[in-house]
Scaffold this active site. Structure first.
Site, PDB file in Angstrom:
ATOM      1  N   CYS A 132      44.508  42.971  40.493  1.00  0.00           N
ATOM      2  CA  CYS A 132      43.961  41.768  40.873  1.00  0.00           C
ATOM      3  C   CYS A 132      43.941  41.136  39.432  1.00  0.00           C
ATOM      4  O   CYS A 132      43.076  41.422  38.807  1.00  0.00           O
ATOM      5  CB  CYS A 132      42.281  42.276  41.219  1.00  0.00           C
ATOM      6  SG  CYS A 132      41.432  40.612  41.252  1.00  0.00           S
ATOM      7  N   CYS A 135      40.377  39.399  38.739  1.00  0.00           N
ATOM      8  CA  CYS A 135      39.376  40.016  38.151  1.00  0.00           C
ATOM      9  C   CYS A 135      39.587  40.659  36.720  1.00  0.00           C
ATOM     10  O   CYS A 135      38.523  40.839  35.939  1.00  0.00           O
ATOM     11  CB  CYS A 135      39.214  41.311  39.107  1.00  0.00           C
ATOM     12  SG  CYS A 135      39.527  41.114  40.808  1.00  0.00           S
ATOM     13  N   ASP A 136      40.914  40.863  36.419  1.00  0.00           N
ATOM     14  CA  ASP A 136      41.167  41.679  35.060  1.00  0.00           C
ATOM     15  C   ASP A 136      41.791  40.833  34.029  1.00  0.00           C
ATOM     16  O   ASP A 136      41.795  41.249  32.805  1.00  0.00           O
ATOM     17  CB  ASP A 136      42.334  42.557  35.368  1.00  0.00           C
ATOM     18  CG  ASP A 136      41.616  43.694  36.376  1.00  0.00           C
ATOM     19  OD1 ASP A 136      40.192  44.014  36.203  1.00  0.00           O
ATOM     20  OD2 ASP A 136      42.262  44.161  37.224  1.00  0.00           O
TER      21      ASP A 136
END
Ligand code: NAP
Length: 306
Positions: A132, A135-136
């Protein structure tokens, strides 16, 4: 016994719950994790009525809306079966052994990120390999990363990662992107995104964490990119384990097969969102919500005629 059990806590599940509850159906909304794939959307600019919102904020709104009508149970469903004694009835078993019974089911189980299946991928998963980018990316400030793929997830992910990382290599196996032109223009406008096209990753390299990626053909004179992180964004597979347990049919691509009323081949079982064959497999918040709306209406009609 519930009138309807909705399995899945993403956009489709929350939307279906709002509709079934307003139809005055006794509704249970259940799933292992709240938020679904919507949590991975850094920016949502195509949910009508809201020009710009973060995916997690939109999901929180959906959840609050669903909660205003009833309870949400965050248990993982490990088993689902027909209750032979009750025609059209189903029993769910949670990981903790508890059970719930419903007259109908809506599967809104979404999808799971695909893996590349190359050397080093599993070894360095969580040590620089993630699934992701949006997200990261935050953890890779001023670092060098690669995003793999050419769809919306990869190109959006590269655009978001480029806001914090020093350099983002966008590695795609073709020269054309299938992503929305909006996101392609966004990455092209970022000077720190380097396009590595017509190449596939062969191996994730590293020691205790990721140090690089070996490519199928040299890029700028080397077949290895030196990296701190690899974000694999090559699409998702539908989560059909539970529908299969009930004997639901899949389409030729492995998605839960539904008709235009979102009905599966099993009486009393419906689907909505990324798990289904509907909406030409176009996985959007809007299509998931639309499919869930139709599924809820179909459940209402089915129960009313039984
Ligand atoms: P996708 O559209 O299926 O794209 C997957 C990409 O990965 C493709 O470019 C594909 O290459 C590449 N790929 C697949 N297998 C590969 C492999 N083994 N090695 C190298 N490359 C590989 O997946 P997605 O981007 O996750 O999107 C899934 C759905 O979610 C779509 O319907 C999309 O519209 C939606 N989505 C929307 C948004 C948004 O609206 N902002 C954001 C994320 C996702 P080819 O192009 O050569 O096939």
């Amino acid at each position: 016994m519930f009138d309807v059990i909705i399995v899945g806590l993403g956009c489709a599940g929350y939307t279906a719950a709002v509709y079934t509850a307003r139809y005055k159906l006794k509704t249970l909304l259940v799933g292992a994790e709240e938020g679904g794939m919507g949590l991975t959307a850094a920016e949502v600019g195509n949910w009508p009525g809201i020009i710009d919102i973060k995916g997690p904020d939109l999901m929180e709104n959906f959840k609050k809306h669903a909660l205003s009508f009833g309870d949400i149970v965050t248990y993982e469903v490990v088993k689902i079966e027909k209750i032979e004694k009750i025609s059209g009835g189903f029993r769910l078993t949670y990981q903790n052994g508890k059970t719930a019974e419903g007259k109908t089911i809506i599967f809104a189980t979404g999808s799971e990120k695909r893996h590349l299946g190359i050397a080093g991928e599993v070894e360095f998963s969580g040590k620089g390999v993630t699934y992701c980018a949006t997200c990261d990316a935050f953890f890779y400030r001023n670092k060098t990363v690669a995003v793999i793929g050419g769809g919306d997830s990869a190109v959006e992910g590269a655009a978001i990662a480029a806001q914090v990382a020093k350099t983002v290599y966008l590695v795609h196996r073709r020269s054309e992107f299938r992503a929305e032109p909006y996101w392609v223009d966004r990455v092209k406008a970022r000077p720190n995104v380097v396009f590595v096209l017509e190449r596939t990753p062969l191996e994730v390299l590293g020691k205790e964490k990721v140090t690089g990626l070996k490519l199928s053909a040299p890029f700028n004179g080397s077949d290895t990119l030196t990296l701190d992180g690899v974000f694999i964004e090559i699409g998702s597979n539908p989560s059909v384990k539970l529908p299969l347990e009930l004997g639901c049919a899949l389409d030729e691509r492995g998605f839960l097969k539904v008709d235009d009323t979102m009905r599966t081949n099993v009486p009393g079982v419906y689907g909505a969102g990324d798990v289904t064959s509907a909406s030409n497999h176009f996985a959007q918040f809007t299509t998931a919500a639309g499919e869930a709306t139709v599924a809820a209406n179909s459940v209402f009609t089915y129960l009313a005629t039984k």
